[in-house]
Scaffold this motif. Structure first.
Motif, PDB file in Angstrom:
ATOM      1  N   SER A 140       0.850  -1.188   0.000  1.00  0.00           N
ATOM      2  CA  SER A 140       0.000   0.000   0.000  1.00  0.00           C
ATOM      3  C   SER A 140       0.885   1.237   0.000  1.00  0.00           C
ATOM      4  O   SER A 140       1.828   1.330   0.807  1.00  0.00           O
ATOM      5  CB  SER A 140      -0.905   0.005   1.224  1.00  0.00           C
ATOM      6  OG  SER A 140      -1.667   1.169   1.269  1.00  0.00           O
ATOM      7  N   ASN A 141       0.591   2.172  -0.892  1.00  0.00           N
ATOM      8  CA  ASN A 141       1.319   3.443  -0.975  1.00  0.00           C
ATOM      9  C   ASN A 141       2.829   3.242  -1.073  1.00  0.00           C
ATOM     10  O   ASN A 141       3.604   3.945  -0.438  1.00  0.00           O
ATOM     11  CB  ASN A 141       0.987   4.333   0.227  1.00  0.00           C
ATOM     12  CG  ASN A 141      -0.469   4.695   0.292  1.00  0.00           C
ATOM     13  OD1 ASN A 141      -1.125   4.805  -0.738  1.00  0.00           O
ATOM     14  ND2 ASN A 141      -0.982   4.862   1.490  1.00  0.00           N
ATOM     15  N   GLY A 142       3.248   2.250  -1.832  1.00  0.00           N
ATOM     16  CA  GLY A 142       4.670   1.998  -2.029  1.00  0.00           C
ATOM     17  C   GLY A 142       5.353   1.308  -0.866  1.00  0.00           C
ATOM     18  O   GLY A 142       6.555   1.071  -0.900  1.00  0.00           O
ATOM     19  N   ARG A 143       4.637   0.996   0.171  1.00  0.00           N
ATOM     20  CA  ARG A 143       5.213   0.309   1.334  1.00  0.00           C
ATOM     21  C   ARG A 143       4.817  -1.152   1.307  1.00  0.00           C
ATOM     22  O   ARG A 143       3.743  -1.512   0.832  1.00  0.00           O
ATOM     23  CB  ARG A 143       4.728   0.965   2.626  1.00  0.00           C
ATOM     24  CG  ARG A 143       5.162   2.419   2.708  1.00  0.00           C
ATOM     25  CD  ARG A 143       4.775   3.053   4.005  1.00  0.00           C
ATOM     26  NE  ARG A 143       5.499   2.397   5.089  1.00  0.00           N
ATOM     27  CZ  ARG A 143       5.023   2.294   6.322  1.00  0.00           C
ATOM     28  NH1 ARG A 143       3.864   2.793   6.629  1.00  0.00           N
ATOM     29  NH2 ARG A 143       5.717   1.689   7.255  1.00  0.00           N
ATOM     30  N   ARG A 144       5.688  -1.993   1.835  1.00  0.00           N
ATOM     31  CA  ARG A 144       5.417  -3.429   1.898  1.00  0.00           C
ATOM     32  C   ARG A 144       5.468  -3.878   3.354  1.00  0.00           C
ATOM     33  O   ARG A 144       6.364  -3.501   4.095  1.00  0.00           O
ATOM     34  CB  ARG A 144       6.453  -4.204   1.090  1.00  0.00           C
ATOM     35  CG  ARG A 144       6.377  -3.938  -0.376  1.00  0.00           C
ATOM     36  CD  ARG A 144       7.589  -4.458  -1.114  1.00  0.00           C
ATOM     37  NE  ARG A 144       7.982  -5.778  -0.702  1.00  0.00           N
ATOM     38  CZ  ARG A 144       8.133  -6.808  -1.509  1.00  0.00           C
ATOM     39  NH1 ARG A 144       7.909  -6.653  -2.793  1.00  0.00           N
ATOM     40  NH2 ARG A 144       8.513  -7.978  -1.064  1.00  0.00           N
ATOM     41  N   LEU A 145       4.483  -4.679   3.722  1.00  0.00           N
ATOM     42  CA  LEU A 145       4.417  -5.211   5.079  1.00  0.00           C
ATOM     43  C   LEU A 145       4.235  -6.714   4.980  1.00  0.00           C
ATOM     44  O   LEU A 145       3.293  -7.191   4.349  1.00  0.00           O
ATOM     45  CB  LEU A 145       3.236  -4.593   5.840  1.00  0.00           C
ATOM     46  CG  LEU A 145       3.030  -5.044   7.278  1.00  0.00           C
ATOM     47  CD1 LEU A 145       4.177  -4.533   8.152  1.00  0.00           C
ATOM     48  CD2 LEU A 145       1.708  -4.541   7.807  1.00  0.00           C
ATOM     49  N   LEU A 146       5.152  -7.458   5.573  1.00  0.00           N
ATOM     50  CA  LEU A 146       5.050  -8.912   5.587  1.00  0.00           C
ATOM     51  C   LEU A 146       4.119  -9.315   6.727  1.00  0.00           C
ATOM     52  O   LEU A 146       4.235  -8.813   7.839  1.00  0.00           O
ATOM     53  CB  LEU A 146       6.431  -9.529   5.791  1.00  0.00           C
ATOM     54  CG  LEU A 146       6.550 -11.036   5.669  1.00  0.00           C
ATOM     55  CD1 LEU A 146       6.108 -11.507   4.290  1.00  0.00           C
ATOM     56  CD2 LEU A 146       7.980 -11.478   5.914  1.00  0.00           C
ATOM     57  N   LEU A 147       3.177 -10.179   6.411  1.00  0.00           N
ATOM     58  CA  LEU A 147       2.158 -10.603   7.368  1.00  0.00           C
ATOM     59  C   LEU A 147       2.173 -12.117   7.459  1.00  0.00           C
ATOM     60  O   LEU A 147       2.191 -12.807   6.440  1.00  0.00           O
ATOM     61  CB  LEU A 147       0.796 -10.108   6.882  1.00  0.00           C
ATOM     62  CG  LEU A 147      -0.464 -10.596   7.576  1.00  0.00           C
ATOM     63  CD1 LEU A 147      -0.494 -10.114   9.018  1.00  0.00           C
ATOM     64  CD2 LEU A 147      -1.681 -10.095   6.837  1.00  0.00           C
TER      65      LEU A 147
ATOM     66  N   ALA B  97      -6.551  -7.736  -3.652  1.00  0.00           N
ATOM     67  CA  ALA B  97      -5.604  -7.296  -4.675  1.00  0.00           C
ATOM     68  C   ALA B  97      -4.357  -6.654  -4.069  1.00  0.00           C
ATOM     69  O   ALA B  97      -3.303  -6.638  -4.693  1.00  0.00           O
ATOM     70  CB  ALA B  97      -6.282  -6.326  -5.633  1.00  0.00           C
ATOM     71  N   ARG B  98      -4.457  -6.147  -2.860  1.00  0.00           N
ATOM     72  CA  ARG B  98      -3.296  -5.530  -2.201  1.00  0.00           C
ATOM     73  C   ARG B  98      -2.355  -6.565  -1.576  1.00  0.00           C
ATOM     74  O   ARG B  98      -1.310  -6.207  -1.051  1.00  0.00           O
ATOM     75  CB  ARG B  98      -3.756  -4.569  -1.111  1.00  0.00           C
ATOM     76  CG  ARG B  98      -4.472  -3.365  -1.642  1.00  0.00           C
ATOM     77  CD  ARG B  98      -4.891  -2.473  -0.476  1.00  0.00           C
ATOM     78  NE  ARG B  98      -5.547  -1.294  -0.951  1.00  0.00           N
ATOM     79  CZ  ARG B  98      -4.998  -0.082  -0.921  1.00  0.00           C
ATOM     80  NH1 ARG B  98      -3.803   0.072  -0.422  1.00  0.00           N
ATOM     81  NH2 ARG B  98      -5.652   0.949  -1.375  1.00  0.00           N
ATOM     82  N   PHE B  99      -2.734  -7.827  -1.624  1.00  0.00           N
ATOM     83  CA  PHE B  99      -1.934  -8.873  -1.003  1.00  0.00           C
ATOM     84  C   PHE B  99      -1.362  -9.789  -2.082  1.00  0.00           C
ATOM     85  O   PHE B  99      -2.031 -10.112  -3.049  1.00  0.00           O
ATOM     86  CB  PHE B  99      -2.791  -9.701  -0.036  1.00  0.00           C
ATOM     87  CG  PHE B  99      -3.272  -8.907   1.143  1.00  0.00           C
ATOM     88  CD1 PHE B  99      -2.538  -8.880   2.315  1.00  0.00           C
ATOM     89  CD2 PHE B  99      -4.442  -8.180   1.079  1.00  0.00           C
ATOM     90  CE1 PHE B  99      -2.969  -8.143   3.399  1.00  0.00           C
ATOM     91  CE2 PHE B  99      -4.890  -7.437   2.159  1.00  0.00           C
ATOM     92  CZ  PHE B  99      -4.150  -7.418   3.326  1.00  0.00           C
ATOM     93  N   SER B 100      -0.118 -10.228  -1.872  1.00  0.00           N
ATOM     94  CA  SER B 100       0.487 -11.187  -2.795  1.00  0.00           C
ATOM     95  C   SER B 100       1.270 -12.210  -1.978  1.00  0.00           C
ATOM     96  O   SER B 100       1.722 -11.912  -0.870  1.00  0.00           O
ATOM     97  CB  SER B 100       1.399 -10.472  -3.791  1.00  0.00           C
ATOM     98  OG  SER B 100       2.455  -9.834  -3.104  1.00  0.00           O
TER      99      SER B 100
END
Length: 181
Positions: free
Chosen positions: A68-75, A154-157
């Motif tokens: 989101s907004n160019g940031r990546r967060l591992l979940l 769609a925001r998750f890969s």
């Protein structure tokens, strides 16, 4: 005492006739249940949608990258499942547009943790579903065909590396309990 009882008794005889309810016409559609074949098809399609967004691991965890907004967060989540199918309402306008039934495939995870540093530094396990991960997948019957959608997925890969880096050092007592779930 007789004077107070007399009006009450009279009111009892008069009230039911004036307060009588008109029979309500029940022209509302009765929600139809899913057949077992439809349930299987919905659940398998929901699982395929999840496969495009998350990576499952043999230890019961699933990882995904939220972008989101160019940031990546591992979940990372433990115990991610499609918990149940919930019947949803359909407005009159939607019925006129062809939507006849609506269901929500509810998603649930027992716990989650996040890492903004690519898996090097993890937060502690939180004993709940992740608030940024979608809580449901929408299932609608439109013009006789079941459609399944989850735009927020769609925001998750899937995580590019299935071997996520685990936290270094000894786990804290509360993390040890959550990691055993």
């Amino acid at each position: 005492m007789k004077r107070t009882l007399l009006p009450l008794i009279a009111a009892l005889f008069v009230l039911p006739a004036s307060a009588e309810e008109k029979p309500q016409s029940d022209d509302r559609p009765v929600p139809s249940q899913l057949t077992s074949n439809e349930k299987v098809r919905i659940l398998s399609t929901a699982n395929r949608m999840l496969d495009n967004a998350i990576a499952y691991h043999g230890d019961g965890t699933a990882t995904t990258i939220y972008q989101s907004n160019g940031r990546r967060l591992l979940l990372e989540m433990r115990g991610l499942v499609v918990r149940q199918l919930i019947h949803g309402s359909v407005a009159i306008e939607e019925r006129e547009a062809g939507v006849t039934r609506r269901f929500y495939a509810q998603l649930h995870a027992d716990s989650f943790r996040t890492s903004a540093s690519g898996g090097k530094n993890w937060t502690a396990w939180q004993n709940s579903s992740c608030p940024i991960f979608p809580s449901h997948i929408l299932v609608e019957e439109v013009d006789g065909k079941l459609t399944i959608s989850a735009p927020s997925l769609a925001r998750f890969s899937p995580s590019p590396d299935p071997k996520v880096i685990l936290p270094e050092g000894e786990l804290m007592p509360h993390e040890r309990i959550m990691a055993q779930r």
